[in-house]
Design a protein around this motif. Structure first.
Motif, PDB file in Angstrom:
ATOM      1  N   MET A   1      12.109 -15.405  23.121  1.00  0.00           N
ATOM      2  CA  MET A   1      11.891 -14.302  22.188  1.00  0.00           C
ATOM      3  C   MET A   1      10.818 -14.683  21.176  1.00  0.00           C
ATOM      4  SD  MET A   1      14.621 -12.448  19.671  1.00  0.00           S
ATOM      5  CE  MET A   1      15.299 -11.444  20.975  1.00  0.00           C
ATOM      6  N   PRO A   2       9.805 -13.797  20.995  1.00  0.00           N
ATOM      7  CA  PRO A   2       8.784 -14.118  19.992  1.00  0.00           C
ATOM      8  C   PRO A   2       9.384 -14.083  18.582  1.00  0.00           C
ATOM      9  CG  PRO A   2       8.315 -12.002  21.077  1.00  0.00           C
ATOM     10  CD  PRO A   2       9.559 -12.541  21.697  1.00  0.00           C
ATOM     11  N   ILE A   3       8.921 -14.972  17.739  1.00  0.00           N
ATOM     12  CA  ILE A   3       9.340 -14.944  16.334  1.00  0.00           C
ATOM     13  C   ILE A   3       8.089 -14.858  15.460  1.00  0.00           C
ATOM     14  CG2 ILE A   3       9.649 -17.494  16.397  1.00  0.00           C
ATOM     15  CD1 ILE A   3      11.647 -17.150  14.078  1.00  0.00           C
ATOM     16  N   ALA A   4       8.113 -13.897  14.543  1.00  0.00           N
ATOM     17  CA  ALA A   4       6.978 -13.733  13.620  1.00  0.00           C
ATOM     18  C   ALA A   4       7.420 -14.272  12.261  1.00  0.00           C
ATOM     19  CB  ALA A   4       6.558 -12.281  13.589  1.00  0.00           C
ATOM     20  N   GLY A   5       7.838 -13.405  11.336  1.00  0.00           N
ATOM     21  CA  GLY A   5       8.323 -13.896  10.041  1.00  0.00           C
ATOM     22  C   GLY A   5       9.733 -14.464  10.122  1.00  0.00           C
ATOM     23  N   GLY A   6      10.473 -14.049  11.129  1.00  0.00           N
ATOM     24  CA  GLY A   6      11.843 -14.546  11.320  1.00  0.00           C
ATOM     25  C   GLY A   6      12.885 -13.862  10.449  1.00  0.00           C
ATOM     26  N   THR A   7      12.491 -12.883   9.649  1.00  0.00           N
ATOM     27  CA  THR A   7      13.455 -12.310   8.687  1.00  0.00           C
ATOM     28  C   THR A   7      14.519 -11.453   9.363  1.00  0.00           C
ATOM     29  OG1 THR A   7      12.033 -10.400   8.218  1.00  0.00           O
ATOM     30  CG2 THR A   7      11.782 -12.328   6.786  1.00  0.00           C
ATOM     31  N   ASP A   8      14.259 -10.940  10.534  1.00  0.00           N
ATOM     32  CA  ASP A   8      15.310 -10.258  11.300  1.00  0.00           C
ATOM     33  C   ASP A   8      16.009 -11.236  12.231  1.00  0.00           C
ATOM     34  OD1 ASP A   8      15.594  -7.509  10.548  1.00  0.00           O
ATOM     35  OD2 ASP A   8      13.593  -7.140  11.331  1.00  0.00           O
ATOM     36  N   ILE A   9      15.239 -12.068  12.934  1.00  0.00           N
ATOM     37  CA  ILE A   9      15.846 -12.982  13.914  1.00  0.00           C
ATOM     38  C   ILE A   9      16.794 -13.969  13.242  1.00  0.00           C
ATOM     39  CG2 ILE A   9      15.394 -14.928  15.460  1.00  0.00           C
ATOM     40  CD1 ILE A   9      12.943 -13.618  16.425  1.00  0.00           C
ATOM     41  N   MET A  10      16.399 -14.516  12.108  1.00  0.00           N
ATOM     42  CA  MET A  10      17.211 -15.588  11.511  1.00  0.00           C
ATOM     43  C   MET A  10      18.591 -15.096  11.078  1.00  0.00           C
ATOM     44  SD  MET A  10      15.402 -18.079  12.170  1.00  0.00           S
ATOM     45  CE  MET A  10      16.136 -19.500  11.386  1.00  0.00           C
ATOM     46  N   VAL A  11      18.693 -13.788  10.823  1.00  0.00           N
ATOM     47  CA  VAL A  11      20.004 -13.214  10.481  1.00  0.00           C
ATOM     48  C   VAL A  11      20.941 -13.305  11.687  1.00  0.00           C
ATOM     49  CG1 VAL A  11      21.141 -11.060   9.784  1.00  0.00           C
ATOM     50  CG2 VAL A  11      18.944 -11.672   8.777  1.00  0.00           C
ATOM     51  N   ARG A  12      20.351 -13.354  12.900  1.00  0.00           N
ATOM     52  CA  ARG A  12      21.169 -13.373  14.124  1.00  0.00           C
ATOM     53  C   ARG A  12      21.459 -14.782  14.625  1.00  0.00           C
ATOM     54  NH1 ARG A  12      17.267  -9.530  17.194  1.00  0.00           N
ATOM     55  NH2 ARG A  12      18.015 -10.705  18.974  1.00  0.00           N
ATOM     56  N   ILE A  13      20.900 -15.790  13.939  1.00  0.00           N
ATOM     57  CA  ILE A  13      20.922 -17.141  14.484  1.00  0.00           C
ATOM     58  C   ILE A  13      22.333 -17.743  14.534  1.00  0.00           C
ATOM     59  CG2 ILE A  13      20.557 -18.729  12.521  1.00  0.00           C
ATOM     60  CD1 ILE A  13      18.220 -18.516  15.487  1.00  0.00           C
ATOM     61  N   THR A  14      23.223 -17.266  13.671  1.00  0.00           N
ATOM     62  CA  THR A  14      24.579 -17.824  13.653  1.00  0.00           C
ATOM     63  C   THR A  14      25.432 -17.294  14.793  1.00  0.00           C
ATOM     64  OG1 THR A  14      25.369 -16.029  12.278  1.00  0.00           O
ATOM     65  CG2 THR A  14      24.563 -17.988  11.121  1.00  0.00           C
ATOM     66  N   GLY A  15      24.983 -16.233  15.453  1.00  0.00           N
ATOM     67  CA  GLY A  15      25.744 -15.678  16.565  1.00  0.00           C
ATOM     68  C   GLY A  15      26.851 -14.734  16.126  1.00  0.00           C
ATOM     69  N   GLU A  16      26.964 -14.489  14.812  1.00  0.00           N
ATOM     70  CA  GLU A  16      28.041 -13.601  14.336  1.00  0.00           C
ATOM     71  C   GLU A  16      27.776 -12.143  14.676  1.00  0.00           C
ATOM     72  OE1 GLU A  16      29.467 -14.861  10.144  1.00  0.00           O
ATOM     73  OE2 GLU A  16      27.659 -16.008  10.589  1.00  0.00           O
TER      74      GLU A  16
END
Ligand SMILES: Cc1cc2nc3c(=O)[nH]c(=O)nc-3n(C[C@H](O)[C@H](O)[C@H](O)COP(=O)(O)OP(=O)(O)OC[C@H]3O[C@@H](n4cnc5c(N)ncnc54)[C@H](O)[C@@H]3O)c2cc1C
Length: 260
Positions: A1-16
């Motif tokens: 998955m491409p990551i740009a600023g990460g401000t949406d992706i990082m919210v999903r990183i915990t898997g919750e």
């Protein structure tokens, strides 16, 4: 998955909130996808351009002040420093604050992959709840916003507070003026947070087409919009509130345009 600023992706990183991405590919090195260019009849905005860069861009402030306003309402300074306009599009939240402005200005998205490049109108990009026309091997390269003579664009976001608030309703209104006697043309009314995707309210647009911004037109447009949208109740707001506020915001923007 491409990551740009990460401000949406990082919210999903915990898997919750669903599966976190297995692997990520950082786009940060692609400087070609950053910044602004004018091609005569349009402004091109690189997908990796951040909200802070949009707020500071003299070109954007001159040609697309409504997008600058939208960028200024997103999150707060940290999010604006990292979050990108391409990420806002690809994330495809119905509450994405730049998206109504891009719909109201008939913007196109330039997509690229090893197979080549193609253009998709923003109106065709959102295919359903958080789904887009982006193929798995494609990147958003840039956004092309046509500059139309005499076009005016307005933006208004309604949230719980001025920073770090996801929209309850977000609206962009655009039209073209042709002197004092002719009415508005090319009217666009685009909204977020009132449906599964960002939408254009076409019946409301038709009600305003050819009209002057007078009280009767504002009343009719507000009434039409309230009947046209079908928002839902959720944690951020109620359907009734969203419907009423969307109609009042539109009424106010028309009143401001008419100077009454
Ligand atoms: C605290 C907080 C507050 C926020 N407030 C707001 C707000 O007020 N308004 C608002 O609209 N949003 C808000 N957001 C959401 C987020 O900041 C924006 O959606 C932002 O634009 C996402 O961009 P990004 O570069 O960080 O995306 P990323 O997290 O890097 O990526 C998001 C998605 O887009 C994909 N992607 C990114 N770039 C590309 C590309 N060029 N091509 C293809 N796919 C791509 C990624 O694969 C991923 O699926 C907030 C987020 C946080 C954490």
């Amino acid at each position: 998955m491409p990551i740009a600023g990460g401000t949406d992706i990082m919210v999903r990183i915990t898997g919750e909130i669903g599966e976190p991405p297995e692997r990520m590919l950082d786009l940060a090195g692609l400087d070609d996808l950053r910044g602004f260019a004018l091609d005569g009849r349009a402004i091109l905005i690189g997908a990796l351009t951040t909200y802070t860069e949009i707020r500071r861009s003299a070109m954007c402030r001159e040609h697309l002040p409504a997008l600058v306003e939208a960028a200024a309402t997103i999150g707060a300074a940290q999010i604006q420093n990292r979050g990108t306009i391409g990420g806002n599009l690809a994330n495809a939240s119905a509450a994405g604050d730049t998206l109504p402005v891009l719909l109201a200005t008939d913007a196109e998205i330039l997509l690229g992959s090893a197979r080549g490049e193609r253009r998709v109108p923003v109106a065709e990009f959102f295919t359903g709840y958080r789904t887009t026309a982006l193929a798995p091997d494609e990147l958003i390269l840039r956004i092309r916003v046509p500059l139309s003579a005499g076009r005016e664009v307005r933006f208004r976001k309604v949230g719980t507070r001025r920073a770090q608030a996801i929209s309850k309703v977000v609206l962009s209104l655009a039209w073209r003026e042709h002197g004092r006697t002719a009415g508005w043309s090319d009217v666009r009314v685009a909204l977020g947070s009132v449906a599964a995707t960002p939408i254009r309210a076409m019946a409301t647009e038709a009600a305003l087409e050819g009209r002057h911004p007078i009280p009767e037109a504002a009343d009719l447009a507000a009434e039409t919009l309230a009947a046209e949208i079908e928002p839902i109740d959720d944690v951020r707001s109620t359907a009734d509130y969203r419907r009423t506020v969307a109609a009042r915001v539109l009424h106010r923007l028309i009143r401001e345009a008419g100077g009454w």
